[in-house]
Scaffold this motif. Structure first.
Motif, PDB file in Angstrom:
ATOM      1  N   GLU A  19       0.995  -1.535   0.073  1.00 28.39           N
ATOM      2  CA  GLU A  19       0.064  -0.378   0.158  1.00 28.39           C
ATOM      3  C   GLU A  19       0.619   1.171  -0.168  1.00 28.39           C
ATOM      4  N   ASN A  20       1.645   1.311   0.624  1.00 26.42           N
ATOM      5  CA  ASN A  20       2.462   2.619   0.910  1.00 26.42           C
ATOM      6  C   ASN A  20       3.646   2.738  -1.020  1.00 26.42           C
TER       7      ASN A  20
ATOM      8  N   ARG B 208       0.670   3.969  -2.886  1.00 28.04           N
ATOM      9  CA  ARG B 208       0.222   5.566  -2.691  1.00 28.04           C
ATOM     10  C   ARG B 208       1.892   6.773  -2.930  1.00 28.04           C
ATOM     11  N   HIS B 209       3.184   6.134  -3.058  1.00 26.40           N
ATOM     12  CA  HIS B 209       4.075   6.670  -3.049  1.00 26.40           C
ATOM     13  C   HIS B 209       4.014   6.808  -4.787  1.00 26.40           C
TER      14      HIS B 209
ATOM     15  N   TRP C 203       1.591   6.353  -6.656  1.00 27.98           N
ATOM     16  CA  TRP C 203       0.327   7.393  -6.918  1.00 27.98           C
ATOM     17  C   TRP C 203       1.263   8.666  -7.047  1.00 27.98           C
TER      18      TRP C 203
ATOM     19  N   GLU D  33      -7.126  10.718   1.787  1.00 28.62           N
ATOM     20  CA  GLU D  33      -6.440  10.869   0.589  1.00 28.62           C
ATOM     21  C   GLU D  33      -6.558  11.558  -0.297  1.00 28.62           C
TER      22      GLU D  33
ATOM     23  N   TYR E 151      -7.441   0.172  -3.140  1.00 27.80           N
ATOM     24  CA  TYR E 151      -6.234  -0.221  -3.469  1.00 27.80           C
ATOM     25  C   TYR E 151      -5.564  -0.103  -4.875  1.00 27.80           C
TER      26      TYR E 151
END
Length: 238
Positions: free
Chosen positions: A44-45, A48-49, A51, A88, A202
């Motif tokens: 998930e991290n 996120r990075h 994106w 987010e 996700y």
């Protein structure tokens, strides 16, 4: 909860087979669960990075929350929980349209649910309508009763949760179905000057960008009869 659901049967089986190995069974399961949790968080991290990097390159804006967006959606499923959260959030402009995307989290009878959303700017009103693929129905429309619909050109099973069936089929005409067939399935809710795509959470950045394009295609290909129906519906609300 998951740990106990699996650990208790393991302990019982261990006692029946070989009591000396009960502790090892439980320990192995605990370590496996910890490893799975860490793997999910690492993945998930990374998403996120990725994106954040893509959004930065495109000049879009990131924010931790967007509670002000809740007032934009006075229709299901966004209006079922007054304590719902929007997190987010990314906002910007794509193909001439303002958009807001992020994560929507809410509860239905103490059950925690959620999905990603994509709110796209529309210049004319649309009639009330909510169409979702079957896989998203449990998290995005838990309190509503569906009507199955079949869309030519799409293998995905869709459900109509709000609005008229003829409107849903008009939106998902062959050209729109062709645009949707090229990306992982998603649904949408619209009412008045609001159009919100409802997406699985996700997703990686590549999938998210492809679905953004497909949602824009869906609006660009919206038949005139839907815009007229929306204007008629809006006239009755004024």
């Amino acid at each position: 909860m998951v740990w106990f659901v699996v650990a208790v049967p393991l302990a019982i089986v261990g006692l029946l087979l070989e009591p000396r190995w009960v502790g090892w069974f439980v320990l192995v399961w605990f370590l496996a669960l910890v490893g799975l949790t860490l793997g999910l968080r690492i993945g998930e991290n990374r998403r996120r990075h990725a994106w954040a990097d893509a959004a930065g390159q495109l000049g879009w804006r990131l924010s931790a929350s967007g509670d002000e967006l809740l007032d934009r959606w006075p229709f299901p499923p966004f209006d079922v929980d007054r304590e719902a959260e929007v997190t987010e959030v990314t906002s910007g402009r794509h193909r001439g349209r303002e958009f807001w995307t992020g994560r929507f989290r809410y509860k239905v009878r103490r059950r925690e649910l959620g999905f990603d959303f994509l709110d796209l700017q529309v210049d004319r009103p649309l009639p009330p309508l909510q169409v979702l693929p079957a896989q998203l129905a449990p998290v995005a429309a838990a309190s509503l009763l569906p009507l199955p619909i079949t869309v030519d050109g799409l293998s995905t099973q869709y459900r109509l949760f709000n609005g008229r069936e003829d409107h849903a089929l008009a939106v998902l005409h062959p050209r729109a179905a062709e645009a949707l067939a090229g990306v992982p399935e998603f649904g949408f809710s619209c009412e008045g000057r609001r159009f919100v795509a409802i997406l699985p959470a996700y997703r990686d950045s590549g999938t998210a960008l492809a679905q953004l394009d497909a949602a824009c295609d869906l609006l660009d290909l919206m038949p005139e009869q839907l815009w007229r129906a929306g204007e008629q519906w809006a006239a009755t609300r004024s």
